[in-house]
Design a protein around this motif. Sequence first.
Motif, PDB file in Angstrom:
ATOM      1  N   GLN A  54      86.659  26.285 -27.306  1.00 28.91           N
ATOM      2  CA  GLN A  54      87.623  25.334 -27.841  1.00 28.91           C
ATOM      3  C   GLN A  54      88.830  25.333 -26.903  1.00 28.91           C
ATOM      4  O   GLN A  54      89.779  26.095 -27.058  1.00 28.91           O
ATOM      5  N   PHE A  55      88.774  24.450 -25.897  1.00 29.28           N
ATOM      6  CA  PHE A  55      89.761  24.438 -24.817  1.00 29.28           C
ATOM      7  C   PHE A  55      90.841  23.384 -25.020  1.00 29.28           C
ATOM      8  O   PHE A  55      92.011  23.602 -24.723  1.00 29.28           O
ATOM      9  N   ALA A  56      90.473  22.212 -25.514  1.00 30.40           N
ATOM     10  CA  ALA A  56      91.410  21.090 -25.601  1.00 30.40           C
ATOM     11  C   ALA A  56      92.483  21.336 -26.650  1.00 30.40           C
ATOM     12  O   ALA A  56      92.250  21.975 -27.682  1.00 30.40           O
ATOM     13  N   SER A  57      93.666  20.784 -26.386  1.00 28.58           N
ATOM     14  CA  SER A  57      94.735  20.794 -27.380  1.00 28.58           C
ATOM     15  C   SER A  57      94.311  19.956 -28.578  1.00 28.58           C
ATOM     16  O   SER A  57      93.587  18.969 -28.442  1.00 28.58           O
ATOM     17  N   ILE A  58      94.782  20.339 -29.757  1.00 26.86           N
ATOM     18  CA  ILE A  58      94.414  19.616 -30.975  1.00 26.86           C
ATOM     19  C   ILE A  58      94.942  18.185 -30.955  1.00 26.86           C
ATOM     20  O   ILE A  58      94.486  17.324 -31.714  1.00 26.86           O
ATOM     21  N   MET A  86      95.627  28.470 -19.815  1.00 23.70           N
ATOM     22  CA  MET A  86      96.374  28.011 -18.649  1.00 23.70           C
ATOM     23  C   MET A  86      96.000  28.727 -17.362  1.00 23.70           C
ATOM     24  O   MET A  86      96.285  28.237 -16.271  1.00 23.70           O
ATOM     25  N   GLU A  87      95.366  29.891 -17.455  1.00 27.99           N
ATOM     26  CA  GLU A  87      95.051  30.687 -16.261  1.00 27.99           C
ATOM     27  C   GLU A  87      93.540  30.786 -16.087  1.00 27.99           C
ATOM     28  O   GLU A  87      92.846  31.326 -16.939  1.00 27.99           O
ATOM     29  N   VAL A  88      93.040  30.268 -14.962  1.00 27.68           N
ATOM     30  CA  VAL A  88      91.596  30.177 -14.747  1.00 27.68           C
ATOM     31  C   VAL A  88      90.939  31.548 -14.801  1.00 27.68           C
ATOM     32  O   VAL A  88      89.885  31.728 -15.431  1.00 27.68           O
ATOM     33  N   SER A  89      91.535  32.537 -14.157  1.00 32.54           N
ATOM     34  CA  SER A  89      90.904  33.861 -14.098  1.00 32.54           C
ATOM     35  C   SER A  89      90.739  34.461 -15.494  1.00 32.54           C
ATOM     36  O   SER A  89      89.681  35.044 -15.804  1.00 32.54           O
ATOM     37  N   VAL A  94      87.038  35.234 -20.541  1.00 30.97           N
ATOM     38  CA  VAL A  94      86.640  34.876 -21.904  1.00 30.97           C
ATOM     39  C   VAL A  94      85.238  34.281 -21.915  1.00 30.97           C
ATOM     40  O   VAL A  94      84.400  34.620 -22.770  1.00 30.97           O
ATOM     41  N   ILE A  95      84.965  33.389 -20.972  1.00 25.96           N
ATOM     42  CA  ILE A  95      83.649  32.746 -20.883  1.00 25.96           C
ATOM     43  C   ILE A  95      82.557  33.794 -20.685  1.00 25.96           C
ATOM     44  O   ILE A  95      81.494  33.742 -21.319  1.00 25.96           O
ATOM     45  N   PHE A 113      88.636  25.210 -11.807  1.00 24.97           N
ATOM     46  CA  PHE A 113      87.590  26.092 -12.309  1.00 24.97           C
ATOM     47  C   PHE A 113      86.476  26.267 -11.272  1.00 24.97           C
ATOM     48  O   PHE A 113      86.017  27.382 -11.013  1.00 24.97           O
ATOM     49  N   ALA A 114      86.055  25.156 -10.662  1.00 25.36           N
ATOM     50  CA  ALA A 114      84.987  25.202  -9.659  1.00 25.36           C
ATOM     51  C   ALA A 114      85.415  26.031  -8.458  1.00 25.36           C
ATOM     52  O   ALA A 114      84.636  26.873  -7.966  1.00 25.36           O
TER      53      ALA A 114
END
Length: 291
Positions: A54-58, A86-89, A94-95, A113-114
Amino acid sequence: PENQATGENLAYVIYTSGSTGQPKGVGMPQKALFNLLAWQVKNLECSRQKRTLQFASISFDVAFQEIFSALGNGGTLVLVSEEERMEVSRLVRVIKRFEIERLFFPVVFLNKFADYCNNDVREIKMVKEIIVAGEQLKMLPGLQKLMRNVPELKIYNHYGPSETHVVTSYEINNGNYQNYDLPPIGKPIDNVKLYILDKNMKMVPVGISGELYIGGICLSKGYYKRESFTKERFITNPFISTSFNDSFLYRTGDSVRYLANGEIEYIGRIDNQVKIRGYRIELGEVEAVLS
């Protein structure tokens, strides 16, 4: 208790920018969103009983897809903190920890991300689908490298304004990711009818650009308590078909064209509206403030 809700009841009201400085509230009925979820379950491989981030803002309509496509189909929805978002690393950790299989990302974040994941793709080996939306997708070198490094990964390029949510999809996979620098937006989802029209409201032939009009079950109920704006953007459909719920068409303001293979290519805006990180910005509004 008896369930008295119908498909005409609103699921949410989401606000978009406007040239007057007064954002317009888009009222989205439940039937349009149910149709989107039903199409997604039928067509996307990871729609059932999978782990979704759940990444997107509500405040973004994409959050609806994340939440209900997961919880509505026996899946798991994994929440993240604002710092992790906010931080890719930190997000990649988490992923990996929760073995996320499906991601919804805006274009700008997808490229970050890529670039990060190409250093060690083992960190995201469990990711099978990435759905991207918000603005035009570009197959930058980092994203192409990610497709080579993770050959089983599929990216779905979704298109749709807030007034309709998602109306088209194009699948990018290991076999076609090099075909386009700017991938098409694809073909319409179920129960959506698209019209590419010239200034005289005539359908244009393949290869010729025109303005995109959207009809079908996907349409919102217009702008909340803004009847004049609703009548301006939601017009009577001159091509009414009994097979679609398309008494009205939404005028997108987007210039597109059909490719020879039936896919739709996004060209740009016919007005001065721009998108910045998924937000629709009316330059007229900025000009009004500056003047």
